[in-house]
Write an enzyme that holds these catalytic residues in place. Structure first.
Site, PDB file in Angstrom:
ATOM      1  N   GLY A  15     -13.666  45.330  29.241  1.00 42.22           N
ATOM      2  CA  GLY A  15     -12.435  45.196  28.470  1.00 42.22           C
ATOM      3  C   GLY A  15     -11.437  44.280  29.152  1.00 42.22           C
ATOM      4  N   TYR A  16     -11.273  44.468  30.450  1.00 38.56           N
ATOM      5  CA  TYR A  16     -10.341  43.639  31.213  1.00 38.56           C
ATOM      6  C   TYR A  16     -10.763  42.182  31.178  1.00 38.56           C
ATOM      7  CZ  TYR A  16      -7.608  41.922  35.172  1.00 38.56           C
ATOM      8  OH  TYR A  16      -6.757  41.205  35.979  1.00 38.56           O
ATOM      9  N   VAL A  17     -12.030  41.911  31.443  1.00 41.05           N
ATOM     10  CA  VAL A  17     -12.526  40.539  31.465  1.00 41.05           C
ATOM     11  C   VAL A  17     -12.338  39.879  30.101  1.00 41.05           C
ATOM     12  CG1 VAL A  17     -14.612  39.132  31.661  1.00 41.05           C
ATOM     13  CG2 VAL A  17     -14.153  40.907  33.358  1.00 41.05           C
ATOM     14  N   SER A  73     -10.217  40.652  27.740  1.00 39.15           N
ATOM     15  CA  SER A  73      -8.802  40.462  27.424  1.00 39.15           C
ATOM     16  C   SER A  73      -8.230  39.248  28.152  1.00 39.15           C
ATOM     17  CB  SER A  73      -8.005  41.717  27.778  1.00 39.15           C
ATOM     18  OG  SER A  73      -7.894  41.907  29.185  1.00 39.15           O
TER      19      SER A  73
END
Length: 252
Positions: free
Chosen positions: A158-160, A162
């Site tokens: 999710g972080y990557v 985003s």
């Protein structure tokens, strides 16, 4: 460049820094204040915000919006404008890491939450800022992305995703606004030892450092120095770009 601004002076400008209660946001807010900028510290943590205001100084103003709420963002923009004056700088630093989990086990609700803060929050703040900046003929927007958004890190999908999307948003906005006086750029740091890493294991943190040829975390102050230039009138011919600060970690 707006006629009232010298080629380098930032004295008297108004900036908004999201996620300003800690970490990169706090470091950037402090650095801007050192240059005479009046800074609105945006963060949803009122306790942390009060401590941050003491650190940044009396010219700062604390606002407590939730960047996942469009109405709250618009209200915070209005409050900042009425209190400090029209913002000419926006630094989107609010972000969360989300869980560390194998992709097959990554929960959809976590995915949605990370993107809503990191990507949609940046979108909402930019949408609040752009009309007034374009009308003024001057503005600087700095989006905090990540080197992970360029070449990926495992177990934080999710972080990557985003941060990769923030880079794409920056490119699109930069091209669209290129002739308006509003410049939009992103910073892609490698890992920095801030509170966000409280969610990671020591082993994973060690793997992050292993990716960096300089063999250390980047200091928040180092990122703040880059943000300062991108937020200043001295940055006059860069827009839609992503600036790595990664200790030699190769990206494209």
């Amino acid at each position: 460049m707006s006629a009232h601004l010298s080629p380098r002076s930032m004295i008297g400008q108004v900036a908004i820094v999201t996620g300003a209660a800690s970490g990169l946001g706090l470091a950037i807010a402090g650095r801007l204040t050192e240059e005479g900028v009046r800074v609105a510290l945006w963060d949803r943590d009122p306790t942390g915000l009060a401590v941050a205001r003491d650190k940044v100084g009396p010219t700062s103003h604390g606002v407590v919006p939730d960047v996942t709420d469009t109405k709250a963002v618009r209200a915070a923009w209005t409050e900042t404008t009425q209190t400090l004056g029209a913002p000419s700088i926006l630094v989107n630093s609010a972000g969360i890491l989300g869980p560390s989990a194998a992709f097959a086990n990554y929960r959809e609700e976590d995915w949605q939450r990370v993107l809503d803060v990191n990507l949609n929050g940046t979108f909402r703040c930019c949408q609040a800022a752009v009309p007034d900046m374009v009308a003024a003929g001057y503005g600087r927007i700095v989006n905090i992305a990540s080197v992970a958004g360029k070449d990926g890190n495992p177990y934080v999908a999710g972080y990557v995703a985003s941060k990769a999307a923030v880079i794409g948003l920056t490119k699109s906005m930069g091209k669209e606004l290129a002739t308006t006086g509003v410049l939009v750029n992103a910073i892609a740091p490698s890992a920095s030892e801030t509170a966000i890493f409280g969610e990671l294991t020591d082993a994973y943190r060690a793997r992050l450092i292993a990716n960096v040829p300089m063999n250390r975390f980047v200091a928040p102050r180092e990122i703040a120095e880059m943000a300062l230039w991108l937020a200043s009138p001295a940055c006059s011919f860069s827009t839609g770009a992503t600036f790595d600060i990664s200790g030699g970690r190769a990206t494209f």
